[in-house]
Design a protein around this motif. Structure first.
Motif, PDB file in Angstrom:
ATOM      1  N   ASP A   1       7.171   5.919   1.743  1.00  0.00           N
ATOM      2  CA  ASP A   1       5.952   6.353   2.429  1.00  0.00           C
ATOM      3  C   ASP A   1       5.909   7.864   2.603  1.00  0.00           C
ATOM      4  O   ASP A   1       4.838   8.476   2.585  1.00  0.00           O
ATOM      5  CB  ASP A   1       5.834   5.675   3.799  1.00  0.00           C
ATOM      6  CG  ASP A   1       5.540   4.184   3.682  1.00  0.00           C
ATOM      7  OD1 ASP A   1       5.483   3.676   2.552  1.00  0.00           O
ATOM      8  OD2 ASP A   1       5.380   3.531   4.734  1.00  0.00           O
ATOM      9  N   ASN A   2       7.088   8.491   2.735  1.00  0.00           N
ATOM     10  CA  ASN A   2       7.144   9.950   2.810  1.00  0.00           C
ATOM     11  C   ASN A   2       6.713  10.564   1.486  1.00  0.00           C
ATOM     12  O   ASN A   2       5.947  11.537   1.457  1.00  0.00           O
ATOM     13  CB  ASN A   2       8.566  10.404   3.157  1.00  0.00           C
ATOM     14  CG  ASN A   2       8.739  11.918   3.062  1.00  0.00           C
ATOM     15  OD1 ASN A   2       9.130  12.440   2.027  1.00  0.00           O
ATOM     16  ND2 ASN A   2       8.430  12.614   4.134  1.00  0.00           N
ATOM     17  N   PHE A   3       7.180   9.992   0.376  1.00  0.00           N
ATOM     18  CA  PHE A   3       6.847  10.495  -0.948  1.00  0.00           C
ATOM     19  C   PHE A   3       5.362  10.281  -1.256  1.00  0.00           C
ATOM     20  O   PHE A   3       4.702  11.137  -1.844  1.00  0.00           O
ATOM     21  CB  PHE A   3       7.704   9.762  -1.989  1.00  0.00           C
ATOM     22  CG  PHE A   3       7.870  10.513  -3.280  1.00  0.00           C
ATOM     23  CD1 PHE A   3       8.867  11.467  -3.429  1.00  0.00           C
ATOM     24  CD2 PHE A   3       7.049  10.258  -4.362  1.00  0.00           C
ATOM     25  CE1 PHE A   3       9.024  12.156  -4.619  1.00  0.00           C
ATOM     26  CE2 PHE A   3       7.202  10.932  -5.561  1.00  0.00           C
ATOM     27  CZ  PHE A   3       8.196  11.892  -5.686  1.00  0.00           C
ATOM     28  N   ARG A   4       4.855   9.140  -0.825  1.00  0.00           N
ATOM     29  CA  ARG A   4       3.453   8.797  -1.077  1.00  0.00           C
ATOM     30  C   ARG A   4       2.523   9.355   0.004  1.00  0.00           C
ATOM     31  O   ARG A   4       1.296   9.252  -0.122  1.00  0.00           O
ATOM     32  CB  ARG A   4       3.300   7.275  -1.155  1.00  0.00           C
ATOM     33  CG  ARG A   4       4.030   6.663  -2.347  1.00  0.00           C
ATOM     34  CD  ARG A   4       3.185   6.665  -3.586  1.00  0.00           C
ATOM     35  NE  ARG A   4       3.963   6.719  -4.821  1.00  0.00           N
ATOM     36  CZ  ARG A   4       3.449   6.741  -6.031  1.00  0.00           C
ATOM     37  NH1 ARG A   4       2.157   6.721  -6.198  1.00  0.00           N
ATOM     38  NH2 ARG A   4       4.214   6.823  -7.101  1.00  0.00           N
ATOM     39  N   GLN A   5       3.096   9.909   1.050  1.00  0.00           N
ATOM     40  CA  GLN A   5       2.343  10.499   2.168  1.00  0.00           C
ATOM     41  C   GLN A   5       1.288   9.532   2.710  1.00  0.00           C
ATOM     42  O   GLN A   5       0.181   9.934   3.063  1.00  0.00           O
ATOM     43  CB  GLN A   5       1.694  11.823   1.725  1.00  0.00           C
ATOM     44  CG  GLN A   5       2.718  12.865   1.301  1.00  0.00           C
ATOM     45  CD  GLN A   5       2.129  14.236   1.069  1.00  0.00           C
ATOM     46  OE1 GLN A   5       2.118  15.096   1.956  1.00  0.00           O
ATOM     47  NE2 GLN A   5       1.610  14.455  -0.123  1.00  0.00           N
ATOM     48  N   SER A   6       1.678   8.245   2.756  1.00  0.00           N
ATOM     49  CA  SER A   6       0.750   7.197   3.181  1.00  0.00           C
ATOM     50  C   SER A   6       1.525   6.082   3.875  1.00  0.00           C
ATOM     51  O   SER A   6       2.169   5.260   3.197  1.00  0.00           O
ATOM     52  CB  SER A   6      -0.006   6.620   1.970  1.00  0.00           C
ATOM     53  OG  SER A   6      -0.689   7.626   1.267  1.00  0.00           O
ATOM     54  N   PRO A   7       1.496   6.028   5.204  1.00  0.00           N
ATOM     55  CA  PRO A   7       2.181   4.951   5.927  1.00  0.00           C
ATOM     56  C   PRO A   7       1.687   3.582   5.470  1.00  0.00           C
ATOM     57  O   PRO A   7       0.492   3.374   5.266  1.00  0.00           O
ATOM     58  CB  PRO A   7       1.788   5.217   7.388  1.00  0.00           C
ATOM     59  CG  PRO A   7       1.467   6.674   7.449  1.00  0.00           C
ATOM     60  CD  PRO A   7       0.840   6.989   6.116  1.00  0.00           C
ATOM     61  N   GLY A   8       2.612   2.667   5.272  1.00  0.00           N
ATOM     62  CA  GLY A   8       2.249   1.317   4.850  1.00  0.00           C
ATOM     63  C   GLY A   8       2.230   1.116   3.347  1.00  0.00           C
ATOM     64  O   GLY A   8       2.072  -0.015   2.869  1.00  0.00           O
ATOM     65  N   SER A   9       2.414   2.189   2.575  1.00  0.00           N
ATOM     66  CA  SER A   9       2.318   2.054   1.117  1.00  0.00           C
ATOM     67  C   SER A   9       3.502   1.272   0.541  1.00  0.00           C
ATOM     68  O   SER A   9       3.357   0.574  -0.468  1.00  0.00           O
ATOM     69  CB  SER A   9       2.196   3.425   0.448  1.00  0.00           C
ATOM     70  OG  SER A   9       3.268   4.281   0.801  1.00  0.00           O
ATOM     71  N   PHE A  10       4.684   1.374   1.178  1.00  0.00           N
ATOM     72  CA  PHE A  10       5.837   0.601   0.707  1.00  0.00           C
ATOM     73  C   PHE A  10       5.556  -0.889   0.840  1.00  0.00           C
ATOM     74  O   PHE A  10       5.800  -1.666  -0.104  1.00  0.00           O
ATOM     75  CB  PHE A  10       7.089   0.970   1.511  1.00  0.00           C
ATOM     76  CG  PHE A  10       8.322   0.182   1.132  1.00  0.00           C
ATOM     77  CD1 PHE A  10       9.082   0.534   0.031  1.00  0.00           C
ATOM     78  CD2 PHE A  10       8.719  -0.917   1.886  1.00  0.00           C
ATOM     79  CE1 PHE A  10      10.214  -0.186  -0.325  1.00  0.00           C
ATOM     80  CE2 PHE A  10       9.847  -1.655   1.543  1.00  0.00           C
ATOM     81  CZ  PHE A  10      10.596  -1.283   0.435  1.00  0.00           C
ATOM     82  N   GLU A  11       5.029  -1.293   1.984  1.00  0.00           N
ATOM     83  CA  GLU A  11       4.705  -2.713   2.182  1.00  0.00           C
ATOM     84  C   GLU A  11       3.644  -3.172   1.185  1.00  0.00           C
ATOM     85  O   GLU A  11       3.635  -4.329   0.758  1.00  0.00           O
ATOM     86  CB  GLU A  11       4.231  -2.950   3.616  1.00  0.00           C
ATOM     87  CG  GLU A  11       5.333  -2.825   4.655  1.00  0.00           C
ATOM     88  CD  GLU A  11       6.524  -3.726   4.357  1.00  0.00           C
ATOM     89  OE1 GLU A  11       6.300  -4.893   3.986  1.00  0.00           O
ATOM     90  OE2 GLU A  11       7.665  -3.240   4.477  1.00  0.00           O
TER      91      GLU A  11
END
Length: 362
Positions: A123-133
């Motif tokens: 999520d840090n790399f994608r700068q988007s909380p919840g993207s891993f899920e």
């Protein structure tokens, strides 16, 4: 046209809109980005031009292609022309219905992006909380619906310590293959030039990949935007006295070679501009003005990249030039010259080693 250079894999950026804000994004996508200017009919015309020339893999890419309303109409049409249609998604918009539409359109493979083994890293790399899920959920949906998928993972200094764990996670999600991307600093990636993995670490990571690939039976592996791997493999296999034959996916374009920009792959952006690869920010022509085949065969830029004798610096002197070639996009981003040497390779060609030895003995 040299029969050696035929398009085998084409990424079509169907839109630049994206619901994430990834740190390395090659086209700096977000939700306010352009949708491009291809109508559905213009998109079909492009697919016809491609199919009349060859029958490559066509990856419907973005941005996030699932934000384009006619994406499955285009995919289904491409399939009807005999093209091997694939899709690249971040996974966050995938549902059971989307999976069924993929199956109906005969999407051959879907790529998911996973840049860490857990939410904190990804999520840090994608700068988007919840993207891993979102990736985990999409992988589960693909498995349940029988849709084949692979996982792409991109790395910089901020997540390079998580490479082995990310590979393990990708394998656990049921991916058909795992592609390890060594990022090229284009688009938003230009802002993190200081985060690019060092030459020395680069070599160690590719050595890890080599050792892992030798023993891996459950998942296919390939480093991407890391052409020096095609030097490292024969070097290490020879030193170990073994014959190491790498496996590849049926739709893969690697063919035992490193950089294949403008040789067997290219990118068509959402405005019709044709570029040597997804990370090469130079245009060789526009398909709305010039037929795709003419651009592929006659472009000055494409033909320069196929002229290996004109490569400069270490790359031009290297005995592995024909199997590696160095990343042309990275050379352009760092040196502002796409024919210059690969800036993240620490190998010294034998020809240069001999010259140094002669000079030292004078």
């Amino acid at each position: 046209m040299n029969s050696e250079f035929v398009p085998k894999w084409i990424a079509w950026e169907t839109t630049q809109k994206c619901n994430l804000h990834c740190v390395h994004c090659r086209c700096s996508s977000n939700l306010s980005s352009s949708e491009g200017d291809f109508t559905t009919e213009e998109g079909k015309k492009l697919l016809r031009e491609i199919a009349d020339f060859s029958k490559p893999v066509v990856v419907l890419s973005g941005g996030e292609p699932l934000l384009r309303g006619d994406i499955f109409e285009l995919a289904e049409y491409g399939t009807s022309l005999g093209l091997r249609m694939c899709m690249a998604t971040n996974g966050s918009l995938v549902t059971d219905e989307i999976c069924q539409q993929m199956k109906q359109a005969e999407i051959r493979m879907v790529s998911l992006s996973l840049d860490g083994s857990n939410a904190d890293v990804h999520d840090n790399f994608r700068q988007s909380p919840g993207s891993f899920e979102g990736v985990v959920r999409a992988a589960e949906l693909f498995r349940r619906n029988g849709q084949k998928f692979l996982i792409n993972s991109s790395f910089t200094k901020r997540n390079q310590s998580d490479i082995a764990a990310t590979f393990k996670t990708a394998k656990g999600l049921g991916a058909t293959a795992w592609y390890m991307f060594m990022i090229v600093p284009t688009g938003r990636g230009e802002d993190i030039m200081s985060e690019l993995i060092s030459k020395e670490d680069y070599e160690e990571i590719l050595d890890w990949h080599y050792q892992q690939e030798k023993i891996e039976d459950d998942i296919l592996m390939r480093p991407t935007c890391a052409p020096h791997y095609y030097r490292i493999v024969p070097q290490k296999a020879k030193a170990e006295g073994i014959k190491f034959e790498r496996r590849s996916l049926s739709f893969s374009t690697g063919g035992g070679k490193g950089c294949i920009a403008a040789q067997s792959i290219c990118l068509i952006d959402c405005f019709g501009n044709v570029k040597p690869c997804s990370y090469f920010d130079r245009t060789s022509g526009n398909v709305k003005e010039t037929p795709f085949r003419d651009i592929w065969e006659k472009s000055e830029l494409f033909n320069e990249l196929r002229d290996f004798k004109s490569y400069k610096g270490k790359c031009g002197k290297c005995e592995y030039l024909n199997v590696c070639g160095g990343c042309r996009a990275r050379a352009d981003a760092v040196h502002s010259d796409y024919m210059e040497e690969e800036p993240f390779c620490n190998y010294i060609p034998q020809k240069m080693q001999r010259n140094e030895s002669i000079d030292s003995n004078k």
